[in-house]
Design an enzyme around this catalytic site. Structure first.
Site, PDB file in Angstrom:
ATOM      1  N   PHE A 131      45.403  40.033  35.856  1.00 18.50           N
ATOM      2  CA  PHE A 131      44.637  41.311  36.265  1.00 18.50           C
ATOM      3  C   PHE A 131      44.258  41.867  34.866  1.00 18.50           C
ATOM      4  O   PHE A 131      45.131  42.107  34.230  1.00 18.50           O
ATOM      5  CB  PHE A 131      45.944  42.366  37.110  1.00 18.50           C
ATOM      6  CG  PHE A 131      45.829  43.560  37.692  1.00 18.50           C
ATOM      7  CD1 PHE A 131      45.496  43.310  38.523  1.00 18.50           C
ATOM      8  CD2 PHE A 131      45.790  44.419  36.374  1.00 18.50           C
ATOM      9  CE1 PHE A 131      44.934  44.784  38.991  1.00 18.50           C
ATOM     10  CE2 PHE A 131      45.580  45.914  37.558  1.00 18.50           C
ATOM     11  CZ  PHE A 131      45.013  45.676  38.513  1.00 18.50           C
ATOM     12  N   ASP A 214      44.137  41.791  26.776  1.00 22.64           N
ATOM     13  CA  ASP A 214      44.251  42.865  27.599  1.00 22.64           C
ATOM     14  C   ASP A 214      46.259  42.679  27.245  1.00 22.64           C
ATOM     15  O   ASP A 214      46.827  41.979  27.972  1.00 22.64           O
ATOM     16  CB  ASP A 214      44.598  42.746  29.321  1.00 22.64           C
ATOM     17  CG  ASP A 214      44.569  43.572  30.121  1.00 22.64           C
ATOM     18  OD1 ASP A 214      44.881  44.225  29.659  1.00 22.64           O
ATOM     19  OD2 ASP A 214      44.008  43.480  31.598  1.00 22.64           O
ATOM     20  N   LYS A 243      48.401  51.964  29.312  1.00 19.71           N
ATOM     21  CA  LYS A 243      49.260  52.594  29.997  1.00 19.71           C
ATOM     22  C   LYS A 243      50.421  53.237  28.837  1.00 19.71           C
ATOM     23  O   LYS A 243      50.544  54.478  28.914  1.00 19.71           O
ATOM     24  CB  LYS A 243      50.319  50.709  30.481  1.00 19.71           C
ATOM     25  CG  LYS A 243      50.049  50.792  31.487  1.00 19.71           C
ATOM     26  CD  LYS A 243      50.335  49.403  32.802  1.00 19.71           C
ATOM     27  CE  LYS A 243      49.934  49.127  33.959  1.00 19.71           C
ATOM     28  NZ  LYS A 243      49.141  48.474  34.486  1.00 19.71           N
TER      29      LYS A 243
HETATM   30  C1  LIG Z   1      47.596  48.162  34.859  1.00 20.14           C
HETATM   31  C2  LIG Z   1      46.841  47.150  33.952  1.00 20.14           C
HETATM   32  C3  LIG Z   1      45.543  47.671  34.252  1.00 20.14           C
HETATM   33  C4  LIG Z   1      44.658  48.511  34.761  1.00 20.14           C
HETATM   34  O1  LIG Z   1      44.976  49.679  33.877  1.00 20.14           O
HETATM   35  P1  LIG Z   1      44.242  50.947  35.295  1.00 20.14           P
HETATM   36  O2  LIG Z   1      45.413  52.010  34.443  1.00 20.14           O
HETATM   37  O3  LIG Z   1      45.753  51.255  36.654  1.00 20.14           O
HETATM   38  O4  LIG Z   1      42.989  51.369  35.103  1.00 20.14           O
HETATM   39  C5  LIG Z   1      44.574  46.428  33.654  1.00 20.14           C
HETATM   40  N1  LIG Z   1      45.002  45.098  33.348  1.00 20.14           N
HETATM   41  C6  LIG Z   1      46.199  45.316  32.327  1.00 20.14           C
HETATM   42  C7  LIG Z   1      46.576  44.444  32.798  1.00 20.14           C
HETATM   43  C8  LIG Z   1      47.351  46.490  33.391  1.00 20.14           C
HETATM   44  O5  LIG Z   1      48.952  46.031  33.329  1.00 20.14           O
END
Ligand SMILES: *Cc1c(COP(=O)(O)O)cnc(C)c1O
Length: 382
Positions: A131, A214, A243
């Site tokens: 994701f 990521d 986050k």
């Molecule tokens: C939450 C998340 C995103 C997206 O972050 P947003 O601030 O909601 O756009 C991208 N990558 C990972 C691994 C995430 O957990």
């Protein structure tokens, strides 16, 4: 004003709502308007790692709000300079410069563009169940949530997470980058293997491709290290963060290594690197270092694992955990159990249809964590 009906009437609702209106938080506790308390194991989806209403972060935000809130990237700024220096210091040595933005998906968008620009290539290899966000570039790199929006960007291929052979077969001299999480969060709390990351680095090097990691969810102490990269030999060329980065103030960043050249005009952001978010992030990092939150995530994670494992339930298929990133995979749907937990005063998250995910603030008290284990046991039976 009735909070629920007002939101129901006026929100363009895209979230599966829970029947709770939260108005206040402190540490790992959230409150509704009547003063009823909940133990928060969501942290606003892994954001409130230093706890809600953290006094150090709140003071930094309020001080900065009275000094300077906005300052575009075309001017230098003292708080931004301090944050950039700090980020270079705490992140893995393979990255040293940062582009600052406002969310996780924006960090991934930027990383995709930077990788295209650096390599002159357009193909990416990503992981199934990965994701990376909801905007069109990050969504192109995401395996789910995409059907209604195709065609997305061309050239994104998916391989099973942790499958070195499939990764090797998918990467070519046309690949701009391989893009992976260290622990898949939304995908169900699935831990990457050390061997997968070592191989990913070798495969990328063999083809002149970049490695995008990521750490939007795993970064900033969640997994028991400041960054989850540190659990393995992972040397990202681009490291995406967001986050928990600024204690709840919206902020994201891409940390960039030497093989990726910057060029004026290639990207930008109105709000990216604003002094308010930078001050919040500096204060958040200060709390994380001062209170040893990475180590707290390790010891509290171990405490929870012992408390929870001591009571097995026939409904549990698998428990996957690293630090205070916890996934409990059930043999049945998670949602009714999340509702039952909420009725018992514990807020938790799903990660896919059958996984209960716990991402408590890293400052959560031992007693609260024991309470969570006990309530989980009640709900899951055993
Ligand atoms: C939450 C998340 C995103 C997206 O972050 P947003 O601030 O909601 O756009 C991208 N990558 C990972 C691994 C995430 O957990």
């Amino acid at each position: 004003m009735n909070i629920r009906t007002t939101e129901q009437r006026h929100a363009f609702e895209v979230f599966p709502k829970r029947d709770l209106a939260i108005v206040r938080g402190e540490g790992a506790t959230l409150y509704d308007a009547t003063g009823r308390a909940w133990i928060d194991c969501a942290s606003g989806v892994g954001v409130a790692s230093v706890g809600h209403a953290n006094p150090t972060v709140a003071a930094a935000i309020s001080e900065q709000a009275r000094t300077l809130i906005t300052c575009p990237g075309v001017f230098y700024n003292d708080v931004r300079a301090r944050l950039l220096e700090k980020l270079a210091c705490i992140t893995p040595p393979s990255v040293s410069r940062a582009f600052l933005c406002n969310s996780g998906t924006e960090a991934n968008e930027a990383a995709i563009k930077f990788a295209m620009h650096a390599t002159g290539r357009r193909r990416f290899v990503c992981a199934m169940r990965g994701f990376h966000g909801r905007t069109m570039g990050a969504l192109s790199a995401t395996h789910k949530h995409r059907k209604a929006f195709e065609p997305l960007l061309d050239g994104f291929d998916f391989v099973p997470f942790n499958n070195v052979d499939k990764l090797r077969a998918a990467v070519s001299d046309d690949t701009a980058a391989v893009m992976v999480e260290i622990v898949q969060g939304e995908g169900g709390v699935r831990l990457g293997d050390a061997a997968f990351f070592t191989a990913a680095r070798e495969i990328c090097d063999a083809h002149g491709a970049l490695l995008i990691v990521d750490e939007v969810q795993t970064g900033f102490c969640r997994t028991g290290r400041f960054f989850a990269c540190e659990h393995h030999d992972v040397r990202p060329d681009l490291l995406c963060l967001a986050k928990a980065m600024a204690g709840g103030v919206p902020m994201g960043a891409v940390l960039v290594g030497d093989r990726v050249p910057a060029e004026v005009g290639m990207h930008g952001s109105t709000f990216g690197g604003n002094p308010l978010a930078c001050a919040a992030s500096l204060a958040t990092i200060e709390v994380m270092e001062r209170e040893g939150l990475a180590e707290q995530a390790r010891t509290k994670g171990a405490r929870f694992a012992a408390a929870f494992a001591a009571r097995t339930s026939p409904k549990v298929r698998d428990v996957r955990q690293i630090g205070l990133m916890i996934g409990i995979e059930l043999k049945e749907r998670a949602r009714p159990h999340l509702e039952a937990l909420m009725a018992r005063g514990v807020l938790a998250l799903p990660a896919g249809p059958t996984v209960i995910r716990l991402l408590p603030p890293l400052v959560i008290e031992d007693e609260a964590l024991d309470e969570v284990a006990a309530r989980l046991h009640e709900v899951l039976g055993g």
